[in-house]
Design a protein around this motif. Structure first.
Motif, PDB file in Angstrom:
ATOM      1  N   CYS A 232     -51.566  16.035  -3.427  1.00 24.29           N
ATOM      2  CA  CYS A 232     -51.720  17.426  -2.976  1.00 24.29           C
ATOM      3  C   CYS A 232     -52.611  18.166  -3.967  1.00 24.29           C
ATOM      4  O   CYS A 232     -52.459  18.013  -5.183  1.00 24.29           O
ATOM      5  CB  CYS A 232     -50.367  18.141  -2.938  1.00 24.29           C
ATOM      6  N   ASP A 233     -53.523  18.975  -3.450  1.00 25.28           N
ATOM      7  CA  ASP A 233     -54.340  19.837  -4.306  1.00 25.28           C
ATOM      8  C   ASP A 233     -53.585  21.131  -4.552  1.00 25.28           C
ATOM      9  O   ASP A 233     -52.756  21.536  -3.727  1.00 25.28           O
ATOM     10  CB  ASP A 233     -55.660  20.176  -3.593  1.00 25.28           C
ATOM     11  N   GLU A 236     -52.324  23.957  -1.731  1.00 26.93           N
ATOM     12  CA  GLU A 236     -52.133  23.389  -0.391  1.00 26.93           C
ATOM     13  C   GLU A 236     -50.654  23.272  -0.020  1.00 26.93           C
ATOM     14  O   GLU A 236     -49.812  23.030  -0.892  1.00 26.93           O
ATOM     15  CB  GLU A 236     -52.666  21.943  -0.363  1.00 26.93           C
ATOM     16  N   THR A 241     -52.380  19.088   3.195  1.00 31.17           N
ATOM     17  CA  THR A 241     -52.822  17.872   2.490  1.00 31.17           C
ATOM     18  C   THR A 241     -52.985  16.722   3.479  1.00 31.17           C
ATOM     19  O   THR A 241     -53.961  15.970   3.413  1.00 31.17           O
ATOM     20  CB  THR A 241     -51.828  17.466   1.382  1.00 31.17           C
ATOM     21  N   GLU A 245     -56.477  14.879   3.802  1.00 30.66           N
ATOM     22  CA  GLU A 245     -56.597  13.470   3.386  1.00 30.66           C
ATOM     23  C   GLU A 245     -57.076  12.583   4.534  1.00 30.66           C
ATOM     24  O   GLU A 245     -57.914  11.709   4.333  1.00 30.66           O
ATOM     25  CB  GLU A 245     -55.266  12.953   2.832  1.00 30.66           C
TER      26      GLU A 245
END
Ligand SMILES: NC(=O)c1ccc[n+]([C@@H]2O[C@H](COP(=O)([O-])OP(=O)(O)OC[C@H]3O[C@@H](n4cnc5c(N)ncnc54)[C@H](O)[C@@H]3O)[C@@H](O)[C@H]2O)c1
Ligand SMILES: [Mg+2]
Length: 352
Positions: A232-233, A236, A241, A245
């Motif tokens: 996860c950034d 987010e 995510t 992704e």
């Protein structure tokens, strides 16, 4: 006493003397050990210790399985004495759980060089002979452990690694000090408290209704495919995510999501794997693999996946140069995700 106070008192009395479930009692006990160094010290007297060397757990072999032996405080003190070490080193151990009978479980690494002089690395081969076992890399041993040992040793390794990497305050540069249970570290000069970190990771099994999408990274064992995963950034939600992704790694847009389960995963550091089933629109299934992230990705039929689930890797190359397609073993959450998809497909194809 007013009527209100009387009721409140009775409620409080009932609350204190109500028989708590074993699970609640255990949870409260662990909470106390994390908050109170004296209680934790007392728990070490009757507790059991799992040993590590350079983050590799001590294991013994028994009929194709690894067992994680436990040691009492007395055995540990004797062992340290034999290798010329002070018993104070036991304070480097971390609390990793307890039994239903409230026997606390700890983990101690005998191979890590701590900033304190009492914690020099102890010689591995001599320790192995003395302990009648071997220190084996967790990645190699994980799938040959019982579910209980795998979970305990994963927690232990993650916690030991975090302490090893957080011995100094990132603000003052001064040494930090762990509490006895190892649930936090304190910088005495800035009073900053550091807590063990976990990185959230999503893992997604994408389906187009009849097939599912599996992928490989070049670092995977030969022939093994898994669901798509990604960290996860910051900023987010886990749903965002999943969408990012899937778009980043295979160039597809997710249409719907369904939560499956979660799992602590100790590699590469400490992750919380959050597993989802996802669907894409039936007409929009053309994969565009991001080769910076993946080696390959492909759609697999129900039959292919159900057959692969029964195979137990890792495999070596066959005579014709190919390696059979296989999937991660039971303990990995990706296995659970894939198995659930296979079962759902089977039940939806059965006549009502
Ligand atoms: N338990 C399971 O079933 C299972 C299955 C598949 C993957 N996984 C785990 O999921 C994790 C993530 O998968 P991935 O490698 O495809 O992720 P990913 O697609 O996000 O790619 C990894 C890259 O993300 C970056 N990154 C961002 N934040 C990071 C952080 N906190 N720590 C490390 N790297 C970070 C790095 O550049 C790294 O090279 C892997 O560590 C893997 O062990 C577990
Ligand atoms: Mg990835």
């Amino acid at each position: 006493m007013s009527l209100y106070c009387g009721i409140a008192f009775k409620r409080k009395f009932f609350w204190c003397y109500r028989l708590l479930s074993t699970y609640v009692t255990k949870t409260r006990y662990l909470f106390e050990l994390k908050e109170d160094d004296d209680a934790c010290k007392k728990a070490q007297q009757t507790g059991a210790f799992y040993l590590f060397h350079g983050l590799a757990p001590l294991l013994q072999t028994s009929a194709h399985q690894y067992l994680a032996p436990q040691h009492s405080l007395l055995e540990l003190e004797r062992l340290l004495g034999k290798f010329g070490q002070d018993a104070q080193r036991i304070e480097d151990s971390v609390l990793i759980g307890c039994s239903e009978q409230q026997e606390a479980w700890f983990a101690l690494d005998l191979g890590l060089d701590n900033s304190s002089s009492i914690s020099a690395s102890l010689p591995k081969p001599e320790m192995e002979t003395e302990l009648k076992g071997s220190f084996i890399e967790l990645r190699k041993a994980l799938f040959q452990l019982s579910a209980k040992d795998a979970s305990l040793l994963s927690t232990a390794q993650a916690l030991l690694r975090w302490h090893d990497a957080h011995q100094f305050c990132s603000r003052s540069g001064q040494p930090t000090k762990k509490n006895l249970a190892g649930s936090k570290r304190l910088c005495p000069s800035t009073n900053i408290i550091y807590y063990p970190q976990v990185a959230p990771v999503v893992i997604t099994l994408v389906s187009d209704g009849t097939r599912c999408l599996l992928a490989r990274q070049s670092s995977f064992p030969k022939g093994m495919y898994s669901a798509l995963a990604g960290f996860c950034d910051i900023g987010e939600s886990v749903e965002e995510t999943v969408r990012r992704e899937v778009a980043e790694e295979v160039g597809l847009e997710v249409e719907s999501l369904q939560y499956c389960a979660s799992q602590h995963w100790p590699f590469p550091n400490s992750s919380l794997m959050i597993a989802y089933h996802a669907t894409v629109k039936p007409g929009q299934t053309e994969i565009q693999v991001n080769l910076r992230e993946l080696e390959t990705a492909a759609w697999f039929s129900h039959h292919e996946v159900a057959t692969a689930l029964k195979r137990k890797g890792p495999y070596t190359q066959q005579q014709n140069g190919t390696v059979p397609f296989w999937l991660p073993p039971k303990l990995a959450i990706s296995h659970q995700l894939i198995k659930e998809w296979v079962e759902k497909q089977t039940s939806s194809s059965l006549p009502a």
